[in-house]
Enzyme design. Structure first.
Site, PDB file in Angstrom:
ATOM      1  N   LYS A  48       0.848  -1.199   0.000  1.00  0.00           N
ATOM      2  CA  LYS A  48       0.000   0.000   0.000  1.00  0.00           C
ATOM      3  C   LYS A  48       0.884   1.250   0.000  1.00  0.00           C
ATOM      4  O   LYS A  48       2.093   1.180   0.253  1.00  0.00           O
ATOM      5  CB  LYS A  48      -0.912  -0.003   1.227  1.00  0.00           C
ATOM      6  CG  LYS A  48      -0.173   0.094   2.554  1.00  0.00           C
ATOM      7  CD  LYS A  48      -1.139   0.134   3.722  1.00  0.00           C
ATOM      8  CE  LYS A  48      -0.374   0.261   5.046  1.00  0.00           C
ATOM      9  NZ  LYS A  48      -1.268   0.479   6.193  1.00  0.00           N
ATOM     10  N   ARG A 149     -10.792   1.147  14.525  1.00  0.00           N
ATOM     11  CA  ARG A 149     -10.853   1.694  13.164  1.00  0.00           C
ATOM     12  C   ARG A 149     -11.862   0.858  12.372  1.00  0.00           C
ATOM     13  O   ARG A 149     -13.027   0.792  12.723  1.00  0.00           O
ATOM     14  CB  ARG A 149      -9.470   1.681  12.508  1.00  0.00           C
ATOM     15  CG  ARG A 149      -8.450   2.580  13.193  1.00  0.00           C
ATOM     16  CD  ARG A 149      -7.184   2.795  12.368  1.00  0.00           C
ATOM     17  NE  ARG A 149      -6.705   1.607  11.667  1.00  0.00           N
ATOM     18  CZ  ARG A 149      -5.484   1.471  11.180  1.00  0.00           C
ATOM     19  NH1 ARG A 149      -4.596   2.451  11.311  1.00  0.00           N
ATOM     20  NH2 ARG A 149      -5.115   0.366  10.557  1.00  0.00           N
ATOM     21  N   TYR A 283      13.835  30.677   5.741  1.00  0.00           N
ATOM     22  CA  TYR A 283      12.675  31.471   6.133  1.00  0.00           C
ATOM     23  C   TYR A 283      12.607  31.707   7.639  1.00  0.00           C
ATOM     24  O   TYR A 283      12.820  30.785   8.431  1.00  0.00           O
ATOM     25  CB  TYR A 283      11.386  30.778   5.686  1.00  0.00           C
ATOM     26  CG  TYR A 283      11.174  30.769   4.192  1.00  0.00           C
ATOM     27  CD1 TYR A 283      11.176  31.950   3.455  1.00  0.00           C
ATOM     28  CD2 TYR A 283      10.955  29.567   3.522  1.00  0.00           C
ATOM     29  CE1 TYR A 283      10.970  31.936   2.087  1.00  0.00           C
ATOM     30  CE2 TYR A 283      10.742  29.547   2.152  1.00  0.00           C
ATOM     31  CZ  TYR A 283      10.756  30.745   1.441  1.00  0.00           C
ATOM     32  OH  TYR A 283      10.542  30.726   0.082  1.00  0.00           O
ATOM     33  N   MET A 331      10.112  24.517   0.668  1.00  0.00           N
ATOM     34  CA  MET A 331       9.383  23.639  -0.242  1.00  0.00           C
ATOM     35  C   MET A 331      10.304  22.814  -1.130  1.00  0.00           C
ATOM     36  O   MET A 331      10.054  21.621  -1.369  1.00  0.00           O
ATOM     37  CB  MET A 331       8.429  24.456  -1.112  1.00  0.00           C
ATOM     38  CG  MET A 331       7.562  23.607  -2.035  1.00  0.00           C
ATOM     39  SD  MET A 331       6.460  24.588  -3.073  1.00  0.00           S
ATOM     40  CE  MET A 331       5.330  25.240  -1.838  1.00  0.00           C
TER      41      MET A 331
END
Length: 394
Positions: A48, A149, A283, A331
């Protein structure tokens, strides 16, 4: 052109910004080691989330080469993609378990997927697809034994089993599996483990008294595969462990379980420059250089899957030496304070690997970011190309 260092480990090719190198021979070896650990049960290779970031199809194919005959995915779309790529029912059973209303039940039946059912709504939609296609379903009924779940709660379990058996008697499906999932198998001794095993045995006992004769009963995930042999039943589902990352790092590193990390993540230095002391970096200027130093620019960021929580914390290795991310991960890039060192532009930056070159591992990044290694490998994005080597079948 791809080069190799003196240890034989492949390195970045010329012109490549970054890549995740996937060692399929390590994957094969991990699966072999895991199968030896569960000699009396079958093994499911869980691919998965694009094979936990490693690539679902190449990893599924290598699992088949290693002798595995069960493949696991979360979503039906993941399973259907494997069938479309040529992994037919003659090669592997593929189980998918995360269904939502309106899901592709008919397509799953046509592709001969094994389908998990956790509640009456899913059984109803599945049976509608059976009537549409005329194809009986292979069903694994899931019991919620305490994870909270997916899966049927104990008070709903008898009704779900009885409804499935009525459909089986009508020739609409075969109940081929009963299963559940642990909440805390990665915490050996946690009281929920035995409580869930007791609940699973109770669910199995009801189903079997009612007439279910499953091919497989399964509850063990990677940590349970490694530490709970009495939880192996007929089938174990190995996810993180098959990729060579320890699911229980408090108990041991991968090598302690006979495993070897499969993914190595590398990039190239895009810039090296000298800056004065007190210079703000990235930043927000959350980092200022403590004195005159050199900075190195690494051209990957959170768009590539590098955790922003790795700001001022994540480790890398350059020319055999460890450095730490300086300031915020952006990013597309982050900066390391090289402390006056001057590696060449284009020098390989090892973010994580198997540790054989002394580089950080995915677990080192997980610790630095306050998360788990599952997240580190799974989040590496599609902008980072995967390069596969060591495949059994070329």
């Amino acid at each position: 052109m791809t080069t190799a260092n003196t240890t034989g480990t492949t390195m970045l090719a010329d012109g490549v910004r970054a890549e995740a190198a996937i060692d399929l021979s390590a994957l094969n070896g991990n699966l072999t080691a895991l199968r030896e650990r569960v000699q009396h049960a079958d093994l499911m290779a869980v691919v998965k989330a694009d094979g936990y970031g490693h690539g679902a199809l190449p990893c599924a194919l290598e699992a088949l080469a290693a002798g595995v005959r069960w493949i696991g995915t979360a979503t039906p779309e993941e399973a259907l993609a494997l069938r479309a790529a040529g992994i037919g029912p003659d090669r592997a059973r593929i189980l998918c378990w995360l269904w939502t209303p309106g899901g592709p039940f008919a397509a799953a039946l046509r592709s001969q997927l094994d389908i998990s059912v956790s509640g009456q709504w899913a059984l109803d939609e599945l049976l509608a697809a059976v009537r549409e296609t005329g194809i009986p379903a292979r069903v694994h009924l899931k019991a919620d034994t305490g994870l909270g779940r997916n899966g049927a709660q104990p008070h709903d379990w008898p009704d779900l089993v009885d409804a499935a058996l009525r459909a089986q008697a009508a020739g609409q499906l075969d109940v081929v599996g009963i299963w559940s999932h642990f909440a805390a198998a990665d915490e050996p001794g946690h009281p929920s483990i035995q409580a869930q095993l007791d609940a699973f045995d109770t669910a199995l006992a009801y189903a079997e008294r009612a007439g279910v004769r499953p091919e497989v009963r399964h509850i063990a995930n990677s940590p349970a595969t490694l530490t709970l042999p009495h939880a192996h039943y007929d089938l174990v589902r190995t996810g993180l462990a098959m990729y060579g990352v320890s699911p229980i790092p408090e108990l041991g590193a991968p090598a302690d379980f006979g495993l070897r990390p499969v993914m190595s993540l590398s990039a190239r230095l895009a810039l090296v420059k000298q800056v004065p002391g007190g210079h703000g970096v990235s930043y927000g200027h959350r980092y200022h250089t403590p004195g005159e130093t050199t900075l190195g620019l690494v051209p990957v960021g959170y768009a590539d899957g590098i955790p922003r929580h790795g700001s001022s914390a994540g480790p890398v290795q350059i020319a055999g030496k460890w450095y730490t991310v300086a300031g915020r991960v952006a990013m597309d890039q982050f900066v390391v304070d090289l402390g006056g060192d001057t590696p060449g532009i284009g020098e390989e930056v090892l973010l994580f690997g198997n540790g054989e070159r002394g580089e950080p591992t995915a677990e080192d990044w997980a610790m630095a970011c306050g998360t788990i290694a599952y997240e580190i490998v799974t989040r590496i994005g599609a902008r980072v190309p995967r390069r596969y080597h060591g495949a059994s079948q070329g």
